[in-house]
Write a protein that holds these residues in place. Structure first.
Motif, PDB file in Angstrom:
ATOM      1  N   VAL A 117       0.851  -1.192   0.000  1.00  0.00           N
ATOM      2  CA  VAL A 117       0.000   0.000   0.000  1.00  0.00           C
ATOM      3  C   VAL A 117       0.880   1.233   0.000  1.00  0.00           C
ATOM      4  O   VAL A 117       1.823   1.322   0.795  1.00  0.00           O
TER       5      VAL A 117
ATOM      6  N   SER B 219       0.906   5.439   0.238  1.00  0.00           N
ATOM      7  CA  SER B 219       0.202   6.706   0.448  1.00  0.00           C
ATOM      8  C   SER B 219       1.088   7.815  -0.131  1.00  0.00           C
ATOM      9  O   SER B 219       0.917   8.226  -1.266  1.00  0.00           O
ATOM     10  N   GLY B 220       2.090   8.275   0.646  1.00  0.00           N
ATOM     11  CA  GLY B 220       2.997   9.306   0.111  1.00  0.00           C
ATOM     12  C   GLY B 220       4.266   8.715  -0.481  1.00  0.00           C
ATOM     13  O   GLY B 220       5.053   9.424  -1.117  1.00  0.00           O
ATOM     14  N   GLY B 221       4.525   7.433  -0.250  1.00  0.00           N
ATOM     15  CA  GLY B 221       5.704   6.770  -0.831  1.00  0.00           C
ATOM     16  C   GLY B 221       7.022   7.134  -0.162  1.00  0.00           C
ATOM     17  O   GLY B 221       8.084   6.921  -0.725  1.00  0.00           O
ATOM     18  N   HIS B 222       6.970   7.662   1.084  1.00  0.00           N
ATOM     19  CA  HIS B 222       8.208   8.122   1.729  1.00  0.00           C
ATOM     20  C   HIS B 222       8.890   7.080   2.595  1.00  0.00           C
ATOM     21  O   HIS B 222       9.835   7.396   3.312  1.00  0.00           O
ATOM     22  N   ASP B 223       8.400   5.863   2.568  1.00  0.00           N
ATOM     23  CA  ASP B 223       9.030   4.835   3.409  1.00  0.00           C
ATOM     24  C   ASP B 223      10.545   4.823   3.186  1.00  0.00           C
ATOM     25  O   ASP B 223      11.005   4.773   2.046  1.00  0.00           O
TER      26      ASP B 223
ATOM     27  N   SER C 271       6.740   0.508   0.516  1.00  0.00           N
ATOM     28  CA  SER C 271       5.432   0.706  -0.121  1.00  0.00           C
ATOM     29  C   SER C 271       5.462   0.418  -1.615  1.00  0.00           C
ATOM     30  O   SER C 271       4.423   0.429  -2.267  1.00  0.00           O
TER      31      SER C 271
ATOM     32  N   LEU D 242       7.123  17.478   9.412  1.00  0.00           N
ATOM     33  CA  LEU D 242       7.534  18.751   8.824  1.00  0.00           C
ATOM     34  C   LEU D 242       7.471  18.785   7.311  1.00  0.00           C
ATOM     35  O   LEU D 242       7.365  19.855   6.715  1.00  0.00           O
TER      36      LEU D 242
ATOM     37  N   GLY E 156       2.996  11.251   3.171  1.00  0.00           N
ATOM     38  CA  GLY E 156       1.599  10.807   3.124  1.00  0.00           C
ATOM     39  C   GLY E 156       1.063  10.482   4.508  1.00  0.00           C
ATOM     40  O   GLY E 156       1.791   9.988   5.380  1.00  0.00           O
TER      41      GLY E 156
ATOM     42  N   GLY F 254       1.035   6.302   5.729  1.00  0.00           N
ATOM     43  CA  GLY F 254       2.188   5.738   6.419  1.00  0.00           C
ATOM     44  C   GLY F 254       2.539   6.520   7.670  1.00  0.00           C
ATOM     45  O   GLY F 254       2.785   5.944   8.736  1.00  0.00           O
ATOM     46  N   HIS F 255       2.535   7.840   7.560  1.00  0.00           N
ATOM     47  CA  HIS F 255       3.015   8.711   8.647  1.00  0.00           C
ATOM     48  C   HIS F 255       2.201   8.537   9.928  1.00  0.00           C
ATOM     49  O   HIS F 255       2.758   8.331  11.008  1.00  0.00           O
TER      50      HIS F 255
ATOM     51  N   LEU G 168       6.011  12.590  14.108  1.00  0.00           N
ATOM     52  CA  LEU G 168       6.482  13.636  15.012  1.00  0.00           C
ATOM     53  C   LEU G 168       6.856  14.907  14.271  1.00  0.00           C
ATOM     54  O   LEU G 168       7.393  14.870  13.171  1.00  0.00           O
TER      55      LEU G 168
ATOM     56  N   ILE H 177      -5.788   1.279   5.697  1.00  0.00           N
ATOM     57  CA  ILE H 177      -6.533   2.392   6.288  1.00  0.00           C
ATOM     58  C   ILE H 177      -7.014   3.264   5.133  1.00  0.00           C
ATOM     59  O   ILE H 177      -6.214   3.715   4.299  1.00  0.00           O
TER      60      ILE H 177
ATOM     61  N   TYR I 147      12.818   4.540  15.811  1.00  0.00           N
ATOM     62  CA  TYR I 147      11.503   5.103  15.485  1.00  0.00           C
ATOM     63  C   TYR I 147      11.008   4.485  14.184  1.00  0.00           C
ATOM     64  O   TYR I 147      11.677   4.556  13.150  1.00  0.00           O
TER      65      TYR I 147
HETATM   66  P1  FDA Z   1       4.548   5.214   2.238  1.00  0.00           P
HETATM   67  O1  FDA Z   1       3.432   5.385   1.299  1.00  0.00           O
HETATM   68  O2  FDA Z   1       5.860   4.775   1.690  1.00  0.00           O
HETATM   69  O3  FDA Z   1       4.080   4.281   3.421  1.00  0.00           O
HETATM   70  C1  FDA Z   1       4.931   3.921   4.496  1.00  0.00           C
HETATM   71  C2  FDA Z   1       4.470   2.586   5.076  1.00  0.00           C
HETATM   72  O4  FDA Z   1       3.105   2.667   5.468  1.00  0.00           O
HETATM   73  C3  FDA Z   1       4.538   1.444   4.072  1.00  0.00           C
HETATM   74  O5  FDA Z   1       4.792   0.244   4.759  1.00  0.00           O
HETATM   75  C4  FDA Z   1       3.147   1.423   3.489  1.00  0.00           C
HETATM   76  O6  FDA Z   1       2.784   0.172   2.926  1.00  0.00           O
HETATM   77  C5  FDA Z   1       2.301   1.759   4.701  1.00  0.00           C
HETATM   78  N1  FDA Z   1       1.056   2.437   4.351  1.00  0.00           N
HETATM   79  C6  FDA Z   1       0.923   3.584   3.657  1.00  0.00           C
HETATM   80  N2  FDA Z   1      -0.370   3.911   3.560  1.00  0.00           N
HETATM   81  C7  FDA Z   1      -1.066   2.953   4.183  1.00  0.00           C
HETATM   82  C8  FDA Z   1      -2.455   2.736   4.398  1.00  0.00           C
HETATM   83  N3  FDA Z   1      -3.367   3.601   3.966  1.00  0.00           N
HETATM   84  N4  FDA Z   1      -2.853   1.629   5.065  1.00  0.00           N
HETATM   85  C9  FDA Z   1      -1.920   0.735   5.520  1.00  0.00           C
HETATM   86  N5  FDA Z   1      -0.595   0.897   5.355  1.00  0.00           N
HETATM   87  C10 FDA Z   1      -0.170   2.005   4.688  1.00  0.00           C
HETATM   88  N6  FDA Z   1       8.535  11.392   9.927  1.00  0.00           N
HETATM   89  C11 FDA Z   1       8.193  12.113  11.021  1.00  0.00           C
HETATM   90  O7  FDA Z   1       7.714  11.553  12.000  1.00  0.00           O
HETATM   91  N7  FDA Z   1       8.350  13.465  11.020  1.00  0.00           N
HETATM   92  C12 FDA Z   1       8.833  14.143   9.945  1.00  0.00           C
HETATM   93  O8  FDA Z   1       8.945  15.360   9.991  1.00  0.00           O
HETATM   94  C13 FDA Z   1       9.202  13.384   8.786  1.00  0.00           C
HETATM   95  N8  FDA Z   1       9.717  14.008   7.680  1.00  0.00           N
HETATM   96  C14 FDA Z   1      10.059  13.248   6.570  1.00  0.00           C
HETATM   97  C15 FDA Z   1      10.589  13.877   5.442  1.00  0.00           C
HETATM   98  C16 FDA Z   1      10.952  13.118   4.332  1.00  0.00           C
HETATM   99  C17 FDA Z   1      11.511  13.819   3.125  1.00  0.00           C
HETATM  100  C18 FDA Z   1      10.793  11.720   4.353  1.00  0.00           C
HETATM  101  C19 FDA Z   1      11.206  10.882   3.166  1.00  0.00           C
HETATM  102  C20 FDA Z   1      10.258  11.099   5.466  1.00  0.00           C
HETATM  103  C21 FDA Z   1       9.894  11.851   6.586  1.00  0.00           C
HETATM  104  N9  FDA Z   1       9.368  11.238   7.721  1.00  0.00           N
HETATM  105  C22 FDA Z   1       9.032  11.984   8.812  1.00  0.00           C
HETATM  106  C23 FDA Z   1       9.185   9.789   7.759  1.00  0.00           C
HETATM  107  C24 FDA Z   1       7.756   9.444   7.377  1.00  0.00           C
HETATM  108  O9  FDA Z   1       6.907   9.721   8.465  1.00  0.00           O
HETATM  109  C25 FDA Z   1       7.649   7.945   7.049  1.00  0.00           C
HETATM  110  O10 FDA Z   1       8.498   7.630   6.004  1.00  0.00           O
HETATM  111  C26 FDA Z   1       6.197   7.584   6.718  1.00  0.00           C
HETATM  112  O11 FDA Z   1       6.016   6.212   6.850  1.00  0.00           O
HETATM  113  C27 FDA Z   1       5.845   8.021   5.313  1.00  0.00           C
HETATM  114  O12 FDA Z   1       4.499   7.803   5.039  1.00  0.00           O
HETATM  115  P2  FDA Z   1       4.050   7.780   3.509  1.00  0.00           P
HETATM  116  O13 FDA Z   1       2.615   7.504   3.487  1.00  0.00           O
HETATM  117  O14 FDA Z   1       4.580   8.979   2.808  1.00  0.00           O
HETATM  118  O15 FDA Z   1       4.916   6.567   2.972  1.00  0.00           O
END
Ligand code: FDA
Length: 512
Positions: free
Chosen positions: A87, A89-93, A98, A153, A158, A161-162, A168, A219, A452
């Motif tokens: 799955v 969302s924002g792809g930032h894993d 993801s 920040l 997304g 994941g976040h 934080l 979710i 974390y």
């Molecule tokens: P992504 O889509 O890659 O998902 C991350 C994980 O969650 C994967 O395992 C995915 O499968 C799962 N997932 C996503 N959506 C889901 C859904 N709907 N249901 C079930 N599972 C789902 N952290 C922080 O705490 N504070 C900060 O300020 C920052 N800043 C930051 C900046 C940058 C540039 C990056 C690359 C990362 C951060 N982060 C962060 C870390 C960030 O919180 C962490 O990478 C999150 O998991 C990213 O969520 P995404 O949805 O973007 O990622």
């Protein structure tokens, strides 16, 4: 484009049966290898180019669902063909979980599920989990100047994941993590059933707020409790050299940053960004980066009393609205339009690797000299220290899966970035960060050495097989979750007994 094998044919047929009136309709949200939309989505998903040329298998399909029926169909059809689901969302894993998978899989990219509705009377919001933090902050600011939400920040992160990993940001000392402020969710389980907080029960609702959603299901949306912010906040970024004076300031910061009033968040960024000049090559900077929930006049006396050595001047500080501070911390200029928060693309995609620690006792001052020497070895390296305390220590360790509460002074994130492609580059920089991590071992939390989840680090340990046991996974599980790991494994057994939702660091099933 033609479907080249029977499995593909079967999958598309299955999707059309379970989700939409006709075969052709399916192709509005199902993207097949070789199509332009498939390659665009895949390239867009990869926020960290470390895996761009990776030999790991590409997804069989990318699904961009527009509704819950299409998500349900994906779960049903993946189960039939034994495809895994990733799955996004924002792809930032940080480890690409993801969009990477070693066995046949399908990506569910939630980018079409992004509606946000704010209810100011209730001071709540429903947000679909394909939205970004920037979209959330923007939507709140459109409705109110005195509400905000405590999360990360970077606007392109997304919320799927976040929030499910903690979340934080600058409001954490006042309001805790994003996950501490989630009050309901719309969730699809492994049977394709839609559950809310009441129907999923408190155990599962507990688990998806910090335990990583990807282990339990999908979710679809979160309900958030908005928080109040003052009309005026203050920010500053003070740059110093990490010389003897800079190191003394960092040392002082360790003793006060978690005890300051909750309205003050002051983090430290130690950075080496080597430019072309000799001076830049040798310069390690330390940035003191603050958000204060109030005016400069309120801030100055507190800072001058608690942290006089920083010698803070009124001219160092800027007053602004909370949403402007979101731009400020997101790296934008204050006069840029708020719409930049809606930009989902990461401006500058670079290769990176990160690791994290929590600190319970101040680090000896001379260790910062050691950090200085080590970051000088890299072209672009950061050591970011976020203060805890305040609300973070008023919340029990077991309240949600994120356990790093009372007794922790601050979190550290080590980050290295590089520009050149290639395995040897990757090995070099990852080797460097491992060396720094080893150097820090005596000075950070031990038993366990904590980490974390949102700064995911596969070096801590991985599930090698679909049936990795609880006792094997505890090696990495305790680091992220401490005592909460056991409860997560119990919830996993209830929520997904067949371990359908799994990845390299998904929660294993606790069998007895
Ligand atoms: P992504 O889509 O890659 O998902 C991350 C994980 O969650 C994967 O395992 C995915 O499968 C799962 N997932 C996503 N959506 C889901 C859904 N709907 N249901 C079930 N599972 C789902 N952290 C922080 O705490 N504070 C900060 O300020 C920052 N800043 C930051 C900046 C940058 C540039 C990056 C690359 C990362 C951060 N982060 C962060 C870390 C960030 O919180 C962490 O990478 C999150 O998991 C990213 O969520 P995404 O949805 O973007 O990622």
């Amino acid at each position: 484009l033609t479907l080249c094998n029977a499995n593909q044919e079967y999958f598309v047929h299955c999707m059309s049966v379970h989700s939409s009136p006709g075969y052709i309709e399916v192709f509005k949200y199902l993207h097949i290898p070789g199509s332009l939309s498939y390659s665009n989505l895949l390239q867009y998903a990869e926020q960290n180019p470390r895996w761009l040329n990776s030999t790991s298998p590409k997804p069989k399909f990318i699904i961009t669902p527009n509704n819950a029926d299409q998500i349900r169909a994906t779960i049903i059809c993946c189960k039939k063909l034994d495809f895994q689901i990733r799955v996004k969302s924002g792809g930032h894993d940080y480890e690409g979980l993801s969009f990477l998978c070693k066995t046949p899989f399908v990506i569910v990219d939630l980018l079409n599920l992004r509606s946000i509705s704010i209810n100011l009377e209730e001071e709540t919001a429903w947000i679909q989990s394909g939205s970004t933090l920037g979209e959330l902050y923007y939507s709140i600011a459109q409705e109110s100047k005195i509400h905000g939400f405590p999360a990360g920040l970077c606007p392109s992160v997304g919320v799927g994941g976040h929030f499910s990993g903690g979340g934080l940001g600058t409001l954490l000392r006042k309001h805790g993590l994003a996950a501490d402020n989630i009050i309901d969710a719309c969730f699809m389980n492994v049977e394709g059933k839609i559950l809310d907080r009441e129907s999923m029960g408190e155990d599962l609702f507990w688990a998806i707020r910090g335990g990583g959603g990807a282990s339990f299901g999908i979710i679809i949306a979160w309900k958030l409790k908005l928080v109040r912010v003052p009309p005026v906040v203050t920010v500053f970024t003070i740059h110093k050299n990490l010389d003897q004076e800079g190191i003394e300031l960092v040392n002082k910061w360790q003793y006060i940053s978690n005890k300051l009033p909750e309205d003050i968040f002051i983090r430290i960024i130690i950075q080496h960004i080597a430019g072309n000049s000799k001076e830049q090559q040798k310069k390690v900077e330390v940035l003191f980066n603050l958000l204060f929930l109030g005016s400069v006049n309120q801030l100055l006396p507190v800072m001058n009393k608690s942290f006089p050595d920083l010698n803070l001047l009124q001219t160092d500080c800027i007053e602004m609205s909370w949403i402007e501070s979101v731009l400020y911390f997101g790296g934008y200029q204050r006069d840029e339009p708020l719409e930049v928060l809606l930009d989902r693309t990461v401006q500058y995609k670079s290769y990176f690797k990160a690791k994290s620690d929590f600190v319970e006792k101040p680090i000896p001052e001379n260790v910062f000299q050691g950090i200085r020497e080590r970051v000088l070895e890299e072209q672009i390296a950061f050591v970011i220290m976020d203060p805890l305390g305040g609300k973070m220590e008023q919340i029990q360790e077991s309240e949600i899966p994120f356990p790093h509460r009372k007794g922790n002074l601050f979190n550290i994130q080590y980050l290295v970035k590089w520009d050149l492609a290639g395995d040897s580059e990757s090995i070099k920089h990852v080797g460097w960060i491992k060396m720094l991590y080893k150097y820090m071992k005596p000075y950070v939390s031990s038993s366990p050495r904590a980490a974390y989840l949102n700064y995911r680090d596969l070096d801590l340990g991985i599930n090698r097989k679909a049936n990795t046991s609880y006792s094997e996974a505890i090696i990495w599980g305790r680091k992220y979750f401490k005592g909460n790991f056991k409860r997560l494994a119990r919830v996993k057994k209830q929520a997904d007994p067949g371990n359908f939702f799994r990845n390299e660091q998904s929660i294993p099933l606790l069998l007895n």
